[in-house]
Scaffold this motif. Structure first.
Motif, PDB file in Angstrom:
ATOM      1  N   VAL A  15       0.860  -1.174   0.000  1.00  0.00           N
ATOM      2  CA  VAL A  15       0.000   0.000   0.000  1.00  0.00           C
ATOM      3  C   VAL A  15       0.899   1.228   0.000  1.00  0.00           C
ATOM      4  CG1 VAL A  15      -1.984  -1.079   1.131  1.00  0.00           C
ATOM      5  CG2 VAL A  15      -0.182  -0.114   2.518  1.00  0.00           C
ATOM      6  N   GLN A  16       0.386   2.334  -0.547  1.00  0.00           N
ATOM      7  CA  GLN A  16       1.191   3.545  -0.661  1.00  0.00           C
ATOM      8  C   GLN A  16       0.842   4.530   0.444  1.00  0.00           C
ATOM      9  OE1 GLN A  16       0.846   5.611  -4.381  1.00  0.00           O
ATOM     10  NE2 GLN A  16       2.833   6.599  -4.112  1.00  0.00           N
ATOM     11  N   ASP A  17       1.873   5.067   1.052  1.00  0.00           N
ATOM     12  CA  ASP A  17       1.728   6.095   2.070  1.00  0.00           C
ATOM     13  C   ASP A  17       1.271   7.383   1.385  1.00  0.00           C
ATOM     14  OD1 ASP A  17       2.312   8.275   3.828  1.00  0.00           O
ATOM     15  OD2 ASP A  17       3.643   6.968   4.959  1.00  0.00           O
ATOM     16  N   PRO A  18       0.160   8.005   1.839  1.00  0.00           N
ATOM     17  CA  PRO A  18      -0.332   9.211   1.171  1.00  0.00           C
ATOM     18  C   PRO A  18       0.547  10.447   1.402  1.00  0.00           C
ATOM     19  CG  PRO A  18      -1.711   8.697   3.053  1.00  0.00           C
ATOM     20  CD  PRO A  18      -0.755   7.569   2.895  1.00  0.00           C
ATOM     21  N   VAL A  19       1.405  10.424   2.406  1.00  0.00           N
ATOM     22  CA  VAL A  19       2.233  11.597   2.710  1.00  0.00           C
ATOM     23  C   VAL A  19       3.538  11.567   1.922  1.00  0.00           C
ATOM     24  CG1 VAL A  19       3.454  12.847   4.534  1.00  0.00           C
ATOM     25  CG2 VAL A  19       1.221  11.839   4.991  1.00  0.00           C
ATOM     26  N   CYS A  20       4.330  10.508   2.099  1.00  0.00           N
ATOM     27  CA  CYS A  20       5.651  10.462   1.453  1.00  0.00           C
ATOM     28  C   CYS A  20       5.659   9.630   0.176  1.00  0.00           C
ATOM     29  CB  CYS A  20       6.693   9.940   2.425  1.00  0.00           C
ATOM     30  SG  CYS A  20       6.490   8.211   2.875  1.00  0.00           S
TER      31      CYS A  20
ATOM     32  N   GLY B 258       0.566  -5.491   6.065  1.00  0.00           N
ATOM     33  CA  GLY B 258       0.612  -6.022   7.426  1.00  0.00           C
ATOM     34  C   GLY B 258       1.514  -5.222   8.347  1.00  0.00           C
ATOM     35  N   GLN B 259       2.460  -4.456   7.799  1.00  0.00           N
ATOM     36  CA  GLN B 259       3.395  -3.686   8.615  1.00  0.00           C
ATOM     37  C   GLN B 259       3.043  -2.206   8.682  1.00  0.00           C
ATOM     38  OE1 GLN B 259       7.127  -4.489   6.753  1.00  0.00           O
ATOM     39  NE2 GLN B 259       7.320  -6.501   7.670  1.00  0.00           N
ATOM     40  N   ALA B 260       2.107  -1.765   7.890  1.00  0.00           N
ATOM     41  CA  ALA B 260       1.767  -0.340   7.823  1.00  0.00           C
ATOM     42  C   ALA B 260       0.922   0.077   9.023  1.00  0.00           C
ATOM     43  CB  ALA B 260       0.994  -0.059   6.539  1.00  0.00           C
ATOM     44  N   LEU B 261       1.079   1.333   9.403  1.00  0.00           N
ATOM     45  CA  LEU B 261       0.216   1.922  10.427  1.00  0.00           C
ATOM     46  C   LEU B 261      -1.080   2.338   9.752  1.00  0.00           C
ATOM     47  CD1 LEU B 261       2.859   4.192  12.181  1.00  0.00           C
ATOM     48  CD2 LEU B 261       2.008   1.991  12.965  1.00  0.00           C
ATOM     49  N   VAL B 262      -2.197   2.053  10.379  1.00  0.00           N
ATOM     50  CA  VAL B 262      -3.504   2.296   9.762  1.00  0.00           C
ATOM     51  C   VAL B 262      -4.239   3.392  10.519  1.00  0.00           C
ATOM     52  CG1 VAL B 262      -5.713   1.263   9.130  1.00  0.00           C
ATOM     53  CG2 VAL B 262      -3.636  -0.093   9.018  1.00  0.00           C
ATOM     54  N   LEU B 263      -4.844   4.299   9.747  1.00  0.00           N
ATOM     55  CA  LEU B 263      -5.703   5.336  10.310  1.00  0.00           C
ATOM     56  C   LEU B 263      -7.057   5.208   9.631  1.00  0.00           C
ATOM     57  CD1 LEU B 263      -6.011   7.931  12.062  1.00  0.00           C
ATOM     58  CD2 LEU B 263      -5.353   9.212  10.031  1.00  0.00           C
ATOM     59  N   ARG B 264      -8.103   5.017  10.422  1.00  0.00           N
ATOM     60  CA  ARG B 264      -9.455   4.886   9.881  1.00  0.00           C
ATOM     61  C   ARG B 264     -10.218   6.179  10.092  1.00  0.00           C
ATOM     62  NH1 ARG B 264      -8.177  -0.052  11.920  1.00  0.00           N
ATOM     63  NH2 ARG B 264      -8.404  -1.802  10.492  1.00  0.00           N
ATOM     64  N   ASP B 265     -10.785   6.696   9.019  1.00  0.00           N
ATOM     65  CA  ASP B 265     -11.606   7.901   9.102  1.00  0.00           C
ATOM     66  C   ASP B 265     -13.002   7.546   9.593  1.00  0.00           C
ATOM     67  OD1 ASP B 265      -9.659   9.632   8.288  1.00  0.00           O
ATOM     68  OD2 ASP B 265     -10.234   9.577   6.170  1.00  0.00           O
TER      69      ASP B 265
ATOM     70  N   SER C 181       5.294   5.287   8.656  1.00  0.00           N
ATOM     71  CA  SER C 181       5.834   5.608   9.976  1.00  0.00           C
ATOM     72  C   SER C 181       4.836   6.478  10.745  1.00  0.00           C
ATOM     73  CB  SER C 181       7.161   6.361   9.841  1.00  0.00           C
ATOM     74  OG  SER C 181       6.945   7.626   9.248  1.00  0.00           O
ATOM     75  N   ASP C 182       5.129   6.606  12.024  1.00  0.00           N
ATOM     76  CA  ASP C 182       4.296   7.439  12.886  1.00  0.00           C
ATOM     77  C   ASP C 182       4.432   8.909  12.492  1.00  0.00           C
ATOM     78  OD1 ASP C 182       2.425   7.385  14.959  1.00  0.00           O
ATOM     79  OD2 ASP C 182       3.924   8.025  16.435  1.00  0.00           O
ATOM     80  N   LYS C 183       5.605   9.292  12.015  1.00  0.00           N
ATOM     81  CA  LYS C 183       5.851  10.676  11.566  1.00  0.00           C
ATOM     82  C   LYS C 183       4.903  11.047  10.408  1.00  0.00           C
ATOM     83  CE  LYS C 183       9.550  13.553   9.715  1.00  0.00           C
ATOM     84  NZ  LYS C 183      10.937  13.570   9.258  1.00  0.00           N
ATOM     85  N   CYS C 184       4.780  10.156   9.426  1.00  0.00           N
ATOM     86  CA  CYS C 184       3.889  10.404   8.288  1.00  0.00           C
ATOM     87  C   CYS C 184       2.427  10.437   8.731  1.00  0.00           C
ATOM     88  CB  CYS C 184       4.095   9.354   7.201  1.00  0.00           C
ATOM     89  SG  CYS C 184       5.633   9.562   6.293  1.00  0.00           S
ATOM     90  N   ARG C 185       2.088   9.589   9.663  1.00  0.00           N
ATOM     91  CA  ARG C 185       0.703   9.565  10.152  1.00  0.00           C
ATOM     92  C   ARG C 185       0.346  10.887  10.835  1.00  0.00           C
ATOM     93  NH1 ARG C 185      -2.034   6.590  14.948  1.00  0.00           N
ATOM     94  NH2 ARG C 185       0.033   6.904  15.783  1.00  0.00           N
ATOM     95  N   HIS C 186       1.256  11.399  11.671  1.00  0.00           N
ATOM     96  CA  HIS C 186       1.008  12.682  12.340  1.00  0.00           C
ATOM     97  C   HIS C 186       0.951  13.828  11.334  1.00  0.00           C
ATOM     98  CE1 HIS C 186       0.944  11.261  16.414  1.00  0.00           C
ATOM     99  NE2 HIS C 186       2.144  10.699  16.314  1.00  0.00           N
TER     100      HIS C 186
END
Length: 87
Positions: free
Chosen positions: A45-50, A57-64, A74-79
């Motif tokens: 999956v592609q990180d929308p920030v970087c 399975g290793q990505a951090l997930v944020l659900r709207d 990473s947590d930096k991209c999520r923030h």
């Protein structure tokens, strides 16, 4: 009992035994093949920030609230994504 009948019965039992063992071996191999199937975590999956690609399975997930999911490397991209969304 005639000795020829005993030999024939022994050969018949041996053939049935080999048939049973080969069927059992195939079932065990099929179960092993099911376990080796690629897991969903192998998808990228592609990180929308970087823009980096990360295994799902290793990505951090944020659900709207609307149910959509965003995956981050990473947590930096999520923030950073959360900050951009708040603006």
């Amino acid at each position: 009992m005639h000795p020829l009948k005993i030999v024939i019965l022994l050969v018949l039992f041996y053939l049935l035994y080999r048939l049973y063992i080969s069927g059992r071996k195939k079932r065990l191999e099929e179960k092993g093949a099911e376990r080796e199937a690629p897991a969903i975590s192998d998808l990228l999956v592609q990180d929308p920030v970087c823009g980096a690609y990360v295994a799902k399975g290793q990505a951090l997930v944020l659900r709207d609230l609307d149910g959509s999911e965003h995956h981050f490397c990473s947590d930096k991209c999520r923030h950073a994504f959360i900050e951009q969304k708040q603006k």
